[in-house]
Design an enzyme around this catalytic site. Structure first.
Site, short mmCIF file in Angstrom:
data_model
loop_
_atom_site.label_atom_id
_atom_site.label_comp_id
_atom_site.label_asym_id
_atom_site.label_seq_id
_atom_site.Cartn_x
_atom_site.Cartn_y
_atom_site.Cartn_z
N ALA A 1 -1.31 -8.30 0.54
CA ALA A 1 0.12 -8.54 0.63
C ALA A 1 0.72 -7.45 1.51
O ALA A 1 0.16 -6.36 1.63
CB ALA A 1 0.74 -8.52 -0.76
N GLY B 1 -4.40 -9.15 -1.70
CA GLY B 1 -4.00 -10.56 -1.54
C GLY B 1 -4.94 -11.33 -0.61
O GLY B 1 -5.08 -12.55 -0.74
N GLU C 1 -7.69 -12.31 -2.77
CA GLU C 1 -7.18 -13.34 -3.69
C GLU C 1 -7.02 -14.68 -2.98
O GLU C 1 -7.28 -15.73 -3.57
CB GLU C 1 -5.85 -12.88 -4.29
N GLU D 1 -5.30 -2.76 -5.43
CA GLU D 1 -3.89 -2.57 -5.79
C GLU D 1 -3.66 -1.37 -6.69
O GLU D 1 -2.58 -0.77 -6.67
CB GLU D 1 -3.34 -3.85 -6.46
N1 DAK Z 1 0.31 -4.32 4.40
C1 DAK Z 1 0.98 -3.92 5.49
N2 DAK Z 1 0.40 -3.35 6.54
C2 DAK Z 1 -0.91 -3.13 6.47
C3 DAK Z 1 -1.69 -3.52 5.36
C4 DAK Z 1 -1.02 -4.17 4.28
N3 DAK Z 1 -1.66 -4.61 3.18
N4 DAK Z 1 -2.96 -3.18 5.60
C5 DAK Z 1 -2.99 -2.60 6.81
N5 DAK Z 1 -1.76 -2.57 7.35
C6 DAK Z 1 -1.34 -2.02 8.62
C7 DAK Z 1 -1.44 -0.50 8.62
O1 DAK Z 1 -0.26 0.07 8.06
C8 DAK Z 1 -1.57 -0.20 10.11
O2 DAK Z 1 -0.32 -0.29 10.71
P1 DAK Z 1 0.14 0.77 11.89
O3 DAK Z 1 -0.03 2.13 11.28
O4 DAK Z 1 -0.84 0.52 13.01
O5 DAK Z 1 1.55 0.37 12.21
C9 DAK Z 1 -2.40 -1.36 10.62
O6 DAK Z 1 -2.26 -2.42 9.64
C10 DAK Z 1 -3.89 -1.04 10.73
O7 DAK Z 1 -4.32 -0.51 9.47
P2 DAK Z 1 -5.11 0.88 9.34
O8 DAK Z 1 -4.72 1.83 10.44
O9 DAK Z 1 -4.95 1.35 7.95
O10 DAK Z 1 -6.62 0.39 9.63
P3 DAK Z 1 -7.96 1.04 9.08
O11 DAK Z 1 -9.04 0.30 9.80
O12 DAK Z 1 -7.90 2.53 9.17
O13 DAK Z 1 -8.02 0.68 7.53
C11 DAK Z 1 -7.82 -0.79 5.60
C12 DAK Z 1 -8.12 -0.68 7.13
C13 DAK Z 1 -7.81 -2.29 5.24
C14 DAK Z 1 -8.90 -0.08 4.79
C15 DAK Z 1 -6.45 -0.13 5.32
O14 DAK Z 1 -5.50 -0.66 6.24
C16 DAK Z 1 -5.94 -0.40 3.94
O15 DAK Z 1 -6.38 0.23 2.97
N6 DAK Z 1 -4.94 -1.32 3.83
C17 DAK Z 1 -4.29 -1.60 2.56
C18 DAK Z 1 -5.20 -2.46 1.73
C19 DAK Z 1 -4.56 -2.74 0.41
O16 DAK Z 1 -4.21 -1.82 -0.36
N7 DAK Z 1 -4.38 -4.03 0.12
C20 DAK Z 1 -3.75 -4.40 -1.07
C21 DAK Z 1 -2.34 -4.67 -0.74
S1 DAK Z 1 -1.41 -4.84 -2.15
C22 DAK Z 1 2.22 -8.83 -6.94
C23 DAK Z 1 1.29 -9.78 -6.63
C24 DAK Z 1 0.34 -9.50 -5.71
C25 DAK Z 1 0.27 -8.27 -5.13
C26 DAK Z 1 1.21 -7.37 -5.44
C27 DAK Z 1 2.18 -7.64 -6.33
N8 DAK Z 1 3.29 -9.17 -7.92
C28 DAK Z 1 3.22 -10.44 -8.59
C29 DAK Z 1 4.34 -8.29 -8.02
C30 DAK Z 1 -0.73 -8.02 -4.16
C31 DAK Z 1 -0.74 -6.79 -3.63
C32 DAK Z 1 -1.60 -6.46 -2.52
O17 DAK Z 1 -2.28 -7.27 -1.95
#
Ligand code: DAK
Length: 259
Positions: free
Chosen positions: A66, A110, A113, A133
């Site tokens: 997400a 997400g 998921e 998350e």
């Molecule tokens: N959202 C927004 N931007 C993202 C992103 C994300 N999930 N993942 C990556 N990006 C962006 C980064 O900020 C970066 O942007 P710039 O700095 O270039 O502007 C660009 O994409 C490239 O990412 P990285 O520089 O980080 O690339 P790396 O190769 O170094 O790392 C990575 C890749 C996938 C390991 C890393 O980007 C990462 O850890 N990303 C986050 C992964 C994550 O935590 N995903 C879970 C998201 S939370 C809910 C229901 C569902 C959810 C939440 C609430 N409720 C019912 C309330 C679900 C939540 C999620 O999915």
């Protein structure tokens, strides 16, 4: 400058292909993308010329989750009143045709998921699956805490959800999270060929099978068996089923009319 369309849509014979298209954000799933994805899925589901649907991302990311940038400042009332997730993430549950995920690179949060909500997951060797998350003090809220334990069992699911453990493609294959693993260079070609093979079968049979297998997830065995038996009996109302069986008996290829 107009923003890029968050998905690309094309057809390959009887297969509808949807490509997630926010490469700068590793296909982070924001509202615009999920709205477009839901609309494309519904449109393919309603199209009699389509028998199966493939969702894919880029070489680097199926989807990194997400959109954290979009969510960071939302309040409880924002997400509650907007019906966050339920409003547009669950459209995929309404789709009656087989949906295949072709996953390369990151399928995080997400993104993982979304793959889990598909019927078949074909993973490239580069695929990485995680529900990270907890690192954000959030929880996997798009079906992750429900579908993952059903897919790989409680022990492995708890490990992934509580520790943000990342599975590589071989581990995901071993645990039963994915259907098959292929070399990266063959991912799309392989998945489209699989989808074309599936789409050539009788559509009502495919829909009945999908519905029955999904029942196995959602009901006790006795209810699931009853549902399956009713679905089997209903096959005898299908002209394709008679065509399939008669063609087998005279050793010819069946000609399905998808009826
Ligand atoms: N959202 C927004 N931007 C993202 C992103 C994300 N999930 N993942 C990556 N990006 C962006 C980064 O900020 C970066 O942007 P710039 O700095 O270039 O502007 C660009 O994409 C490239 O990412 P990285 O520089 O980080 O690339 P790396 O190769 O170094 O790392 C990575 C890749 C996938 C390991 C890393 O980007 C990462 O850890 N990303 C986050 C992964 C994550 O935590 N995903 C879970 C998201 S939370 C809910 C229901 C569902 C959810 C939440 C609430 N409720 C019912 C309330 C679900 C939540 C999620 O999915």
């Amino acid at each position: 400058m107009t923003p890029e369309h968050p998905i690309r849509v094309e057809t390959h014979g009887r297969v509808g292909l949807i490509t997630l298209n926010r490469p700068q954000q590793l296909n982070a799933l924001n509202d615009a993308l999920m709205d477009a994805l839901g609309a494309a899925l519904k449109s393919f589901d309603a199209d009699p010329g389509i028998g199966a649907i493939v969702i894919t991302g880029s070489d680097k990311a199926f989807a990194a989750g997400a959109d954290i940038a979009a969510m960071a400042d939302w309040s409880y009332m924002d997400v509650h009143l907007d019906n966050f997730i339920t409003r547009n993430w669950e459209t995929i549950r309404e789709i009656r045709k087989p949906v295949l995920a072709a996953v390369a690179g990151y399928a995080m949060g997400g993104g993982c998921e979304l793959a889990l909500a598909c019927d078949v997951i074909v993973a490239a060797e580069s695929a990485r699956f995680a529900l990270p998350e907890v690192q954000l003090a959030m929880l996997p809220g798009a079906g992750g805490t429900q579908r993952l334990p059903r897919a790989i069992g409680k022990a492995k699911a708890m490990d992934m959800c509580l520790s943000a453990r990342i599975l590589d493609a071989a581990e995901a294959d071993r645990y039963g999270l994915v259907s098959r693993v292929v070399p990266d260079a063959e991912l799309l070609e392989h998945t489209l060929a699989l989808a074309e093979r599936i789409a050539a079968f009788s559509l009502p049979a495919l829909m009945a099978i999908k519905e029955s297998v999904n029942r196995a997830w959602e009901s006790p065995l006795s209810e699931g068996i009853l549902f399956e038996r009713r679905a089997l009996h209903a096959r005898f109302a299908s002209s394709d089923a008679h065509e399939g069986m008669h063609a087998f008996l005279v050793k010819r290829k069946p000609e399905f009319q998808h009826r």
